[in-house]
Design an enzyme around this catalytic site. Structure first.
Site, PDB file in Angstrom:
ATOM      1  N   GLY A   1       0.827  -1.204   0.000  1.00  0.00           N
ATOM      2  CA  GLY A   1       0.000   0.000   0.000  1.00  0.00           C
ATOM      3  C   GLY A   1       0.856   1.247   0.000  1.00  0.00           C
ATOM      4  O   GLY A   1       2.037   1.208   0.347  1.00  0.00           O
TER       5      GLY A   1
ATOM      6  N   GLY B   1      -0.944   4.700   0.353  1.00  0.00           N
ATOM      7  CA  GLY B   1      -1.801   5.873   0.531  1.00  0.00           C
ATOM      8  C   GLY B   1      -1.211   6.972   1.380  1.00  0.00           C
ATOM      9  O   GLY B   1      -1.238   8.138   1.003  1.00  0.00           O
ATOM     10  N   GLU B   2      -0.705   6.631   2.560  1.00  0.00           N
ATOM     11  CA  GLU B   2      -0.261   7.668   3.491  1.00  0.00           C
ATOM     12  C   GLU B   2       1.238   7.945   3.415  1.00  0.00           C
ATOM     13  O   GLU B   2       1.734   8.873   4.047  1.00  0.00           O
ATOM     14  CB  GLU B   2      -0.651   7.270   4.923  1.00  0.00           C
TER      15      GLU B   2
HETATM   16 MO1  MOS Z   1      -5.980   6.483   7.848  1.00  0.00          MO
HETATM   17  S1  MOS Z   1      -5.441   7.968   9.214  1.00  0.00           S
HETATM   18  O1  MOS Z   1      -5.076   5.144   8.271  1.00  0.00           O
HETATM   19  O2  MOS Z   1      -7.627   6.313   8.054  1.00  0.00           O
END
Ligand code: MOS
Length: 735
Positions: free
Chosen positions: A698, A700-701
């Protein structure tokens, strides 16, 4: 057919979004909905003495007014998810902005107007609204039972304590960093539409984990989970704020049950900022000890985070960064929580990693300056081959390649080593870098895949697309796994009644869904082949399945070939389907998995006004295989935008009276286009098959981790001023 994996596929839901056809929470048409509006407390702590609701009851269109004096029955949420208080059940006020009333009316305007007519008197008590006043706090219990220890300590033989190890180090940096709360501010404000049919409840609401949301709402309204369905087809941003089901969802549901009509309850922007979590206020201290050659000898990371009495995120900023990034003989992490009378906190955009990396990567930059060493050289010297806090090895770690590739793309070589000396006109110019790290999760997930007689492939999972690109990623992976064109794939997402898939939290959807789709596709091909040999009138009737092959949507054997749609027609079946089978073995617990990256930033700071601006930004990431290039790039760029916003703009201090300083997007500043320069994002091309058969971790962050530190480190290089409190505002940069 060439595979769409890793190619620049346009968002499959893009047309629906730009034409307005995509339905978000409040867009779902329901029959004659009533509208709710919440009333909130004006004090931070105390007890309601009285409430006057006569004017509200008599206002146009009002059908119900509920308060603690005339409550709706609600039950507590299951422990651990979001807030632990239950609105309207008692007269206690636990934070400023707590729900103390609900008005339901025919229109949303009538409900809002009437809510403004409700008045309350209080017996006020003193409230804990200052983090620094509550230090040192209590040790953090960590995030979850299965998570890493929140406070690991690893000491070399013969070393008594981290303080002793620091004292014995040739060089020490000691840096303390503070930040006020930040607000998630997804573009779509929180809201819920609740519809009862007999004793079944359908909830339309943006959720990151619809099945968990359904279970929470069920518990809070006193229904069994099988009676509640949550629909989150399109979600205007999650950022962590849509992991729990907050009180507004349960209130809408009980009001709808009581009134026998659908109820739609949408929070205002300010209410969303108070009632759906925030990133906690935080103070961190990092001490690094090193030899003169830059070898780290001792690493200490202490943190203390706001922990509201009403519950929240047991933030552990240090473990996932300082426990992971650099090799050291002595490591001590000490994470604390400070009890406060503030609204519930919750995970936000790299909840642990983004603040943790800001602290560690600032301290590493300070150490590089102290040693007179290049910051990349310092990091390469301390590159870890095993996880410092746990001793695990990685499925793959190519962070060093990210530094080298990023330095090359950015033009790091020949960097001016003397801060504050590069001047262009009225601007001071500087460059800085920092590392990114974020855990990758490979928990098993299950999807359902169908082949339909229409020629379509349907992939179904409860996982919502928060705007991250999950519809597109799922379509790409299914298209590849079954060899059918992507326009024949339908991704059916965001509904608690579908198979779990993966929760849209912790950057895990792609890493979990991709292998789940691949293995469901293999099961589906077996099912289709069996159908082909069992169906009377099929060209393959009675044949040995082992002699048949599946290729690009067709069963082939000898001179015969038939598409799945043709076989379904002969079989008089509308569809065949298969679920992801259980995984053959649990993941290897000796292996850690993380995404990595290197950020490079050039800033300019105005000599007279102190205004910081970003000139350019380059990042290189190590994420395994990229599945969907366009949406992966968008996620990584978006994370960097958050990092820039966190470095320069985003902050929501809690005032002494318990009120957030900002309650709207005019006061809570997020980075906008004018703040953002061209962002150059690339990734290493490597399929991490030790992580999963799909090879994709992943991401995303990941982009938001370390990016704020790269900005602040560049500001130091430009000005010679080290700012350790976020955001870095221009007043801190005026000499
Ligand atoms: Mo995200 S802060 O892992 O929803």
């Amino acid at each position: 057919m060439s595979t769409p994996i890793g190619s620049d596929v346009a968002r499959v839901d893009g047309r629906l979004k730009v034409t307005g056809a995509a339905r978000y929470t409040a867009d779902h048409p329901v029959d004659r909905p009533l509208h709710g509006h919440v009333v909130v407390s004006a004090i931070a702590r105390g007890r309601l003495r009285s409430m006057d609701v006569d004017a509200a009851r008599g206002a146009p269109g009002v059908v119900a007014v509920h308060t603690p004096f005339a409550p709706l029955r609600l039950y507590p949420a299951p422990p651990g998810f979001g807030e632990n208080y239950v609105p309207l059940q008692d007269r206690e006020v636990r934070f400023r902005g707590q729900i103390i009333g609900l008005v339901v009316a025919v229109t949303s305007e009538q409900a809002r107007d009437a809510a403004a007519l409700v008045t309350a008197t209080y017996d006020q008590a003193s409230a804990r609204t200052s983090l620094s006043a509550g230090l040192p706090g209590v040790p953090s219990p960590g995030m979850s039972p299965e998570g890493p220890s929140p406070n690991p300590t690893v000491l070399a033989p013969g070393v008594r304590s981290i303080d002793a190890a620091l004292r014995a180090s040739a060089v020490v940096v000691d840096t303390t960093l503070r930040q006020e709360p930040q607000s998630h501010v997804p573009m779509e404000p929180h809201g819920t539409t609740a519809v009862w049919q007999h004793d079944h409840l359908t909830v339309y609401s943006g959720s990151q984990i619809p099945p968990l949301y359904a279970a929470t709402v069920a518990a809070r309204v006193g229904a069994t989970p099988d009676r509640v369905r949550v629909i989150s087809t399109f979600v205007g941003g999650g950022f962590g704020a849509r992991v729990p089901a907050w009180s507004e969802a349960a209130l809408a549901a009980v009001a709808a049950r009581e009134l026998g009509r659908p109820v739609r309850l949408t929070l205002t922007r300010e209410q969303s900022m108070i009632l759906t979590g925030h990133r906690p206020a935080l103070t961190q201290r990092v001490r690094l000890g090193a030899d003169r050659d830059g070898t780290l000898t001792a690493v200490s990371h202490q943190s203390a985070a706001e922990m509201p009495a009403v519950g929240g995120w047991p933030l552990t900023p240090a473990t996932e960064t300082t426990g992971v990034l650099y090799r050291t003989r002595n490591l001590a992490i000490d994470q604390r929580l400070v009890p406060m009378d503030t609204p519930a906190t919750w995970a936000m955009r790299g909840p642990n990693e983004a603040p943790g990396a800001f602290a560690l990567e600032t301290a590493m930059d300070e150490l590089a300056v102290t040693l007179g060493m290049d910051p990349i050289e310092l990091r390469l010297r301390n590159e870890a081959t095993t996880v410092p806090a746990t001793g695990q090895t990685w499925t793959s770690r190519r962070l060093a390649d990210c530094y080298r590739a990023g330095a090359e793309r950015f033009g790091w070589a020949g960097r001016n080593r003397v801060p504050g000396t590069r001047v262009e006109g009225d601007w001071l110019i500087g460059t800085g870098m920092a590392s990114a790290v974020y855990p990758a999760h490979a928990d098993p997930g299950a999807v359902r895949m169908q082949l339909r007689d229409t020629g379509q492939v349907v992939v179904s999972a409860s996982t919502p697309d928060l705007g991250t690109g999950t519809y597109t990623m799922v379509s790409i992976v299914a298209s590849d796994a079954l060899g059918v064109p992507i326009d024949r794939v339908v991704a059916e997402l965001g509904d608690s009644s579908l198979p779990l898939g993966a929760p849209a939290v912790g950057s895990r959807a792609a890493g979990i869904l991709a292998p789940a789709i691949r293995s469901a596709a293999r099961a589906l091909i077996t099912t289709l082949t069996d159908l082909a040999v069992r169906t009377a009138g099929s060209p393959f009737e009675g044949r040995d399945p082992a002699g048949l092959a599946y290729r690009q949507g067709r069963i082939e054997g000898g001179a015969d070939s038939a598409s799945f749609a043709e076989l379904l027609e002969v079989a008089h079946r509308p569809a065949v389907e298969a679920m992801t089978p259980p995984p053959p073995a649990p993941p290897d617990s000796n292996l850690a998995a993380h995404g990595f990256g290197a950020h490079f930033c050039e800033v300019r700071v105005h000599r007279h006004t102190g205004e910081p601006r970003i000139n350019r930004f380059t990042s290189v990431f190590d994420v395994g295989r990229v599945l969907s290039a366009r949406t992966a790039r968008s996620q990584l760029v978006g994370g960097i935008v958050f990092g820039i916003g966190g470095a320069l703009l985003e902050t929501n201090p809690i005032e002494e009276n318990g009120r957030f300083a900002a309650g709207n997007l005019g006061d809570y500043l997020v980075a906008v286009n004018a703040d953002i320069p061209p962002i150059d994002v690339t990734w290493l091309d490597y399929t991490d098959t030790a992580f999963s058969p799909a090879g994709a971790r992943g991401l995303g962050e990941l982009g938001t981790v370390g990016s704020a530190a790269a900005v602040a480190n560049a500001i130091f290089d430009a000005t010679g001023i080290r700012v350790r409190d976020l955001p870095v505002t221009l007043d801190a940069l005026i000499r």
